[in-house]
Design a protein around this motif. Sequence first.
Motif, mmCIF file in Angstrom:
data_model
loop_
_atom_site.group_PDB
_atom_site.id
_atom_site.type_symbol
_atom_site.label_atom_id
_atom_site.label_comp_id
_atom_site.label_asym_id
_atom_site.label_seq_id
_atom_site.Cartn_x
_atom_site.Cartn_y
_atom_site.Cartn_z
ATOM 1 N N MET A 144 0.819 -1.211 0.000
ATOM 2 C CA MET A 144 0.000 0.000 0.000
ATOM 3 C C MET A 144 0.857 1.267 0.000
ATOM 4 N N VAL A 145 1.965 1.226 0.729
ATOM 5 C CA VAL A 145 2.898 2.352 0.688
ATOM 6 C C VAL A 145 3.440 2.502 -0.735
ATOM 7 N N GLY A 146 3.823 1.396 -1.339
ATOM 8 C CA GLY A 146 4.335 1.429 -2.704
ATOM 9 C C GLY A 146 3.313 1.945 -3.695
ATOM 10 N N ALA A 147 2.046 1.614 -3.482
ATOM 11 C CA ALA A 147 0.986 2.067 -4.383
ATOM 12 C C ALA A 147 0.862 3.589 -4.372
ATOM 13 N N PHE B 71 7.784 14.621 -3.529
ATOM 14 C CA PHE B 71 7.918 14.060 -2.186
ATOM 15 C C PHE B 71 7.119 14.801 -1.118
ATOM 16 N N ASN B 72 6.935 16.110 -1.269
ATOM 17 C CA ASN B 72 6.115 16.831 -0.293
ATOM 18 C C ASN B 72 4.651 16.427 -0.398
ATOM 19 N N ILE B 73 4.179 16.311 -1.633
ATOM 20 C CA ILE B 73 2.796 15.881 -1.854
ATOM 21 C C ILE B 73 2.600 14.444 -1.372
ATOM 22 N N LYS B 74 3.536 13.585 -1.734
ATOM 23 C CA LYS B 74 3.400 12.169 -1.354
ATOM 24 C C LYS B 74 3.541 11.962 0.148
ATOM 25 N N ALA B 75 4.337 12.786 0.804
ATOM 26 C CA ALA B 75 4.459 12.688 2.257
ATOM 27 C C ALA B 75 3.109 12.972 2.917
ATOM 28 N N LYS B 76 2.394 13.972 2.418
ATOM 29 C CA LYS B 76 1.062 14.286 2.953
ATOM 30 C C LYS B 76 0.083 13.153 2.679
ATOM 31 N N ARG B 77 0.153 12.595 1.467
ATOM 32 C CA ARG B 77 -0.747 11.500 1.113
ATOM 33 C C ARG B 77 -0.450 10.251 1.934
ATOM 34 N N LEU B 78 0.828 9.965 2.112
ATOM 35 C CA LEU B 78 1.225 8.795 2.873
ATOM 36 C C LEU B 78 0.797 8.929 4.329
ATOM 37 N N ARG B 79 0.968 10.113 4.891
ATOM 38 C CA ARG B 79 0.548 10.339 6.271
ATOM 39 C C ARG B 79 -0.970 10.196 6.414
ATOM 40 N N ALA B 80 -1.715 10.752 5.459
ATOM 41 C CA ALA B 80 -3.181 10.659 5.506
ATOM 42 C C ALA B 80 -3.623 9.198 5.446
ATOM 43 N N PHE B 81 -2.984 8.427 4.576
ATOM 44 C CA PHE B 81 -3.322 7.012 4.483
ATOM 45 C C PHE B 81 -3.004 6.288 5.784
ATOM 46 N N CYS B 82 -1.830 6.559 6.353
ATOM 47 C CA CYS B 82 -1.408 5.857 7.569
ATOM 48 C C CYS B 82 -2.281 6.236 8.769
ATOM 49 N N GLU B 83 -2.695 7.481 8.840
ATOM 50 C CA GLU B 83 -3.608 7.900 9.907
ATOM 51 C C GLU B 83 -4.921 7.149 9.798
ATOM 52 N N TRP B 84 -5.414 7.025 8.579
ATOM 53 C CA TRP B 84 -6.655 6.277 8.354
ATOM 54 C C TRP B 84 -6.467 4.799 8.694
ATOM 55 N N ALA C 53 -11.868 7.475 -0.372
ATOM 56 C CA ALA C 53 -12.184 8.666 0.422
ATOM 57 C C ALA C 53 -10.943 9.270 1.076
ATOM 58 N N ILE C 54 -9.814 8.566 0.999
ATOM 59 C CA ILE C 54 -8.573 9.044 1.609
ATOM 60 C C ILE C 54 -7.903 10.058 0.677
ATOM 61 N N HIS C 55 -7.379 11.115 1.249
ATOM 62 C CA HIS C 55 -6.677 12.139 0.462
ATOM 63 C C HIS C 55 -5.539 11.507 -0.336
ATOM 64 N N GLY C 56 -5.558 11.729 -1.655
ATOM 65 C CA GLY C 56 -4.472 11.261 -2.504
ATOM 66 C C GLY C 56 -4.596 9.840 -3.013
ATOM 67 N N VAL C 57 -5.687 9.162 -2.676
ATOM 68 C CA VAL C 57 -5.897 7.793 -3.169
ATOM 69 C C VAL C 57 -6.970 7.827 -4.250
ATOM 70 N N GLY C 58 -6.537 7.652 -5.503
ATOM 71 C CA GLY C 58 -7.467 7.598 -6.623
ATOM 72 C C GLY C 58 -7.784 6.170 -6.995
ATOM 73 N N PRO C 59 -8.563 5.970 -8.050
ATOM 74 C CA PRO C 59 -8.989 4.617 -8.432
ATOM 75 C C PRO C 59 -7.842 3.654 -8.700
ATOM 76 N N GLU C 60 -6.815 4.090 -9.436
ATOM 77 C CA GLU C 60 -5.707 3.174 -9.739
ATOM 78 C C GLU C 60 -4.957 2.771 -8.473
ATOM 79 N N THR C 61 -4.688 3.733 -7.598
ATOM 80 C CA THR C 61 -3.991 3.447 -6.345
ATOM 81 C C THR C 61 -4.824 2.519 -5.473
#
Length: 222
Positions: free
Chosen positions: A37-40, A87-100, A124-132
């Motif tokens: 999931m992190v890799g995705a 990396f700044n954008i992905k750091a925010k997305r990764l954190r949002a996913f991990c919090e969820w 519904a998670i920030h930064g997670v689209g259909p492909e991810t």
Amino acid sequence: MKKLTLPKRSLKAHFNTLQKCYGELSWWPADSPFEVMVGAILTQNTNWVNVERAIANLKAKGKLSAEAIVKSRHDHLAAWIKPSGYFNIKAKRLRAFCEWCQAEGGCEALSDRETNLLRHQLLAIHGVGPETADDMLLYAFERPVFVIDAYTRRIFSRVGLIDGEEGYEVLRAAFEAALGEDVVLFNQAHALIVEYAKQHCRTKPICENCPLVRNCQSAAAG
């Protein structure tokens, strides 16, 4: 939603041809569902070599867990995943996913959820689209969800099965209907698509020795 019907026989014939060419491919490379999931998330808009470097950094720092990522400072997290780009954008997305993920009880709790519900929650998670989301469902949770990416659009528009402009959900539904609910097949099919796109069906295609060249309308027109 517009419906698209794909010719099952032609579709499977293409995958059989690619299988003969590339064999069984082991994909997704990861040691755990969480790593998948992190890799995705990290693979968005970059290639897998860069993702491997970013994940290696997280492992080296002992930060490849939801708890560790959530507790990390943003600038530190961004630096560790810098090889993956944006990396700044992905750091925010990764954190949002991990919090969820933490709030929902972790990967083990998520694995008990029905596929459509889990997909809806992932989207519904920030930064997670259909492909991810579908990468996560197929490779982390082994659900029969077909992943649609830019390679899929490119390849199957060139062989004339789609026009390439269809919506994500239209294409996903069409591939799933044609191939049936088969996790192993979907896994291998997506891996074959990625390998074929890297080897031959690039933005500027390499048609010499291409396994699908006889069926390629793009090659015939060129």
